[in-house]
Motif scaffolding. Structure first.
Motif, PDB file in Angstrom:
ATOM      1  N   PRO A 283      12.868 -25.985  11.610  1.00  0.00           N
ATOM      2  CA  PRO A 283      13.741 -24.886  11.158  1.00  0.00           C
ATOM      3  C   PRO A 283      15.204 -25.172  11.496  1.00  0.00           C
ATOM      4  CG  PRO A 283      12.721 -24.309  13.234  1.00  0.00           C
ATOM      5  CD  PRO A 283      12.159 -25.649  12.863  1.00  0.00           C
ATOM      6  N   VAL A 284      16.083 -24.346  10.994  1.00  0.00           N
ATOM      7  CA  VAL A 284      17.522 -24.514  11.283  1.00  0.00           C
ATOM      8  C   VAL A 284      17.777 -24.205  12.755  1.00  0.00           C
ATOM      9  CG1 VAL A 284      18.178 -23.953   8.919  1.00  0.00           C
ATOM     10  CG2 VAL A 284      18.035 -22.121  10.637  1.00  0.00           C
ATOM     11  N   GLU A 285      18.904 -24.729  13.267  1.00  0.00           N
ATOM     12  CA  GLU A 285      19.210 -24.612  14.692  1.00  0.00           C
ATOM     13  C   GLU A 285      19.292 -23.166  15.161  1.00  0.00           C
ATOM     14  OE1 GLU A 285      19.335 -27.023  16.970  1.00  0.00           O
ATOM     15  OE2 GLU A 285      18.644 -28.334  15.338  1.00  0.00           O
ATOM     16  N   ASP A 286      19.799 -22.276  14.313  1.00  0.00           N
ATOM     17  CA  ASP A 286      19.937 -20.879  14.714  1.00  0.00           C
ATOM     18  C   ASP A 286      18.581 -20.264  15.032  1.00  0.00           C
ATOM     19  OD1 ASP A 286      21.491 -18.372  15.004  1.00  0.00           O
ATOM     20  OD2 ASP A 286      20.254 -17.754  13.303  1.00  0.00           O
ATOM     21  N   LEU A 287      17.548 -20.645  14.285  1.00  0.00           N
ATOM     22  CA  LEU A 287      16.206 -20.119  14.543  1.00  0.00           C
ATOM     23  C   LEU A 287      15.613 -20.729  15.809  1.00  0.00           C
ATOM     24  CD1 LEU A 287      14.741 -19.979  10.925  1.00  0.00           C
ATOM     25  CD2 LEU A 287      15.535 -18.073  12.349  1.00  0.00           C
ATOM     26  N   LEU A 288      15.928 -21.996  16.080  1.00  0.00           N
ATOM     27  CA  LEU A 288      15.472 -22.607  17.322  1.00  0.00           C
ATOM     28  C   LEU A 288      16.088 -21.888  18.525  1.00  0.00           C
ATOM     29  CD1 LEU A 288      15.625 -26.405  16.426  1.00  0.00           C
ATOM     30  CD2 LEU A 288      13.593 -24.977  16.657  1.00  0.00           C
ATOM     31  N   LYS A 289      17.348 -21.493  18.401  1.00  0.00           N
ATOM     32  CA  LYS A 289      18.005 -20.735  19.470  1.00  0.00           C
ATOM     33  C   LYS A 289      17.352 -19.365  19.653  1.00  0.00           C
ATOM     34  CE  LYS A 289      22.559 -22.910  18.920  1.00  0.00           C
ATOM     35  NZ  LYS A 289      23.982 -22.691  18.538  1.00  0.00           N
ATOM     36  N   LEU A 290      17.025 -18.725  18.529  1.00  0.00           N
ATOM     37  CA  LEU A 290      16.354 -17.425  18.591  1.00  0.00           C
ATOM     38  C   LEU A 290      15.033 -17.530  19.349  1.00  0.00           C
ATOM     39  CD1 LEU A 290      15.902 -14.450  17.720  1.00  0.00           C
ATOM     40  CD2 LEU A 290      14.909 -15.345  15.590  1.00  0.00           C
ATOM     41  N   LEU A 291      14.244 -18.566  19.031  1.00  0.00           N
ATOM     42  CA  LEU A 291      12.965 -18.761  19.713  1.00  0.00           C
ATOM     43  C   LEU A 291      13.173 -19.049  21.201  1.00  0.00           C
ATOM     44  CD1 LEU A 291      11.138 -20.946  17.020  1.00  0.00           C
ATOM     45  CD2 LEU A 291      10.699 -18.538  17.553  1.00  0.00           C
ATOM     46  N   ALA A 292      14.142 -19.911  21.501  1.00  0.00           N
ATOM     47  CA  ALA A 292      14.387 -20.285  22.895  1.00  0.00           C
ATOM     48  C   ALA A 292      14.821 -19.090  23.729  1.00  0.00           C
ATOM     49  CB  ALA A 292      15.441 -21.390  22.960  1.00  0.00           C
ATOM     50  N   ASN A 294      13.753 -16.255  23.564  1.00  0.00           N
ATOM     51  CA  ASN A 294      12.565 -15.452  23.860  1.00  0.00           C
ATOM     52  C   ASN A 294      11.456 -16.274  24.513  1.00  0.00           C
ATOM     53  OD1 ASN A 294      12.891 -12.590  22.504  1.00  0.00           O
ATOM     54  ND2 ASN A 294      13.838 -14.083  21.114  1.00  0.00           N
ATOM     55  N   ALA A 295      11.820 -17.451  25.033  1.00  0.00           N
ATOM     56  CA  ALA A 295      10.876 -18.350  25.708  1.00  0.00           C
ATOM     57  C   ALA A 295       9.714 -18.739  24.801  1.00  0.00           C
ATOM     58  CB  ALA A 295      10.368 -17.716  27.001  1.00  0.00           C
ATOM     59  N   VAL A 296      10.023 -18.990  23.538  1.00  0.00           N
ATOM     60  CA  VAL A 296       9.032 -19.417  22.552  1.00  0.00           C
ATOM     61  C   VAL A 296       9.421 -20.797  22.051  1.00  0.00           C
ATOM     62  CG1 VAL A 296       7.996 -18.955  20.296  1.00  0.00           C
ATOM     63  CG2 VAL A 296       8.479 -17.066  21.869  1.00  0.00           C
ATOM     64  N   GLY A 297       8.480 -21.734  22.076  1.00  0.00           N
ATOM     65  CA  GLY A 297       8.743 -23.083  21.611  1.00  0.00           C
ATOM     66  C   GLY A 297       8.560 -23.227  20.113  1.00  0.00           C
ATOM     67  N   CYS A 298       8.826 -24.420  19.628  1.00  0.00           N
ATOM     68  CA  CYS A 298       8.665 -24.710  18.198  1.00  0.00           C
ATOM     69  C   CYS A 298       8.111 -26.116  18.029  1.00  0.00           C
ATOM     70  CB  CYS A 298       9.990 -24.579  17.464  1.00  0.00           C
ATOM     71  SG  CYS A 298       9.865 -24.942  15.686  1.00  0.00           S
ATOM     72  N   THR A 299       6.971 -26.219  17.395  1.00  0.00           N
ATOM     73  CA  THR A 299       6.370 -27.500  17.050  1.00  0.00           C
ATOM     74  C   THR A 299       6.297 -27.584  15.537  1.00  0.00           C
ATOM     75  OG1 THR A 299       5.065 -27.638  19.092  1.00  0.00           O
ATOM     76  CG2 THR A 299       4.279 -28.907  17.211  1.00  0.00           C
ATOM     77  N   TYR A 300       6.689 -28.724  14.981  1.00  0.00           N
ATOM     78  CA  TYR A 300       6.688 -28.868  13.524  1.00  0.00           C
ATOM     79  C   TYR A 300       6.116 -30.226  13.144  1.00  0.00           C
ATOM     80  CZ  TYR A 300      10.921 -31.677  14.195  1.00  0.00           C
ATOM     81  OH  TYR A 300      11.821 -32.646  14.603  1.00  0.00           O
ATOM     82  N   GLU A 301       5.690 -30.321  11.894  1.00  0.00           N
ATOM     83  CA  GLU A 301       5.077 -31.550  11.398  1.00  0.00           C
ATOM     84  C   GLU A 301       6.160 -32.503  10.916  1.00  0.00           C
ATOM     85  OE1 GLU A 301       0.947 -32.619   9.140  1.00  0.00           O
ATOM     86  OE2 GLU A 301       2.163 -31.025   8.257  1.00  0.00           O
TER      87      GLU A 301
END
Length: 310
Positions: A283-292, A294-301
């Motif tokens: 996802p775009v960086e802004d969404l990665l910041k949103l997840l971070a 809230n202490a939520v990680g992101c794994t992508y293919e």
């Protein structure tokens, strides 16, 4: 305005493959034994009886091995007309329902037992959609709870059923990883056939990826306090106590939905897990910041079957 009391109906199945596809039947037996519900559209005879969401429904198999083999609830209001299951040129009334319990006919609640106990209920049932009046409705419900409870004890399966009131005190805990389970969403437009297919295939590839790394993966069923409808996590990596919620795209709408689901899911664990969104693309960086935040990680293919954590 006084709330409408729920009603009880009996629908029929003649045991034929045309009436219930054998592969679909076997899959529904398997899923309900794991605590899932199995949505279905079923014929409802000519009486109709004003079925409404929340009404109880029992499936009575006729013919050989005659008896009750399923219970659940009606999801639709009234009936809809569709081509008859055995006479395509004819229209027939149907309801949308979900089975909470579906068992093999060999484990049925026998017809003879019902007939001897439910003396106020007229047997045999001649058409699908027959309403069961009081006190027979309460007696049938009690007989069925007792019957299913004995099956659960026999098989050592506390998940048998899909409803706490029917199986007796089921709770949150592990379940089989369901790679191809049909997902459902509360927001219109998120449950397209394409999205469900993309997500299920993504979950399957990621499960294979983790298994190749010698991680143990499973499903997880969460029953929030005060409710009877369970929530199902896409993947629980037992080795790392890590939950993953898959989405079909890396869009803002999909990521925000996954974020909310994960924040809800992790409340259902005694030992708080790590949580991550599982996406087909970065996802775009802004969404990665949103997840971070809230202490939520992101794994992508990153490529087919190869995954990366952002």
């Amino acid at each position: 305005m006084e709330a409408r009391a729920s009603r009880t109906f009996v629908v029929l199945w003649d045991g034929s493959d045309g009436g219930y596809d054998p592969d679909e039947f076997a899959e529904h037996v398997r899923l309900t034994a794991q605590g899932y519900t199995a949505p279905i559209r079923w014929s409802f005879g000519q009486g109709h009886g004003d079925p409404e969401p929340g009404d109880q429904i029992f499936l009575h198999k006729t013919g050989n091995r005659n008896g009750i083999i399923a219970s659940g609830q009606i999801l639709s209001s009234g009936v809809e007309f569709h081509p008859h299951w055995s006479e395509p040129g004819k229209m027939a009334p149907y309801i949308t329902a979900e089975w909470e319990v579906l068992i093999d006919p060999s484990d049925r609640l026998p017809y003879d037992q019902m007939k001897s106990t439910l003396t106020d209920f007229k047997f045999p049932v001649q058409s699908s959609g027959r309403k069961v009046y009081s006190p027979s409705d309460q007696m049938l419900d009690s007989m069925w709870k007792d019957h299913v409870g004995k099956l659960a004890l026999r098989d050592g399966n506390p998940w048998l059923g899909g409803s706490v009131t029917r199986a007796g005190g089921r709770h949150s805990g592990p379940c089989a990883l369901e790679r191809h389970r049909v997902g459902s969403y509360d927001l219109t437009g998120f449950a397209s056939t394409t999205a469900v297919k993309v997500e299920s295939e993504l979950v399957s590839r990621f499960a294979d990826y983790l298994t190749a790394l010698n991680h143990k993966v499973q499903g997880y069923r969460i029953l929030p306090e005060g409710t009877t409808r369970p929530l199902f996590v896409d993947i629980h990596d037992v080795s790392n106590n890590h939950l993953y919620e898959a989405k079909a795209s890396a869009s803002r709408e999909a990521v925000r939905m996954a974020l909310g689901q994960l924040l809800d899911y992790r409340r259902g664990f005694d030992l708080r897990p790590e949580v991550s969104v599982l996406l087909p693309d970065r996802p775009v960086e802004d969404l990665l910041k949103l997840l971070a935040e809230n202490a939520v990680g992101c794994t992508y293919e990153k490529s087919a079957g190869v995954f990366e954590t952002a």
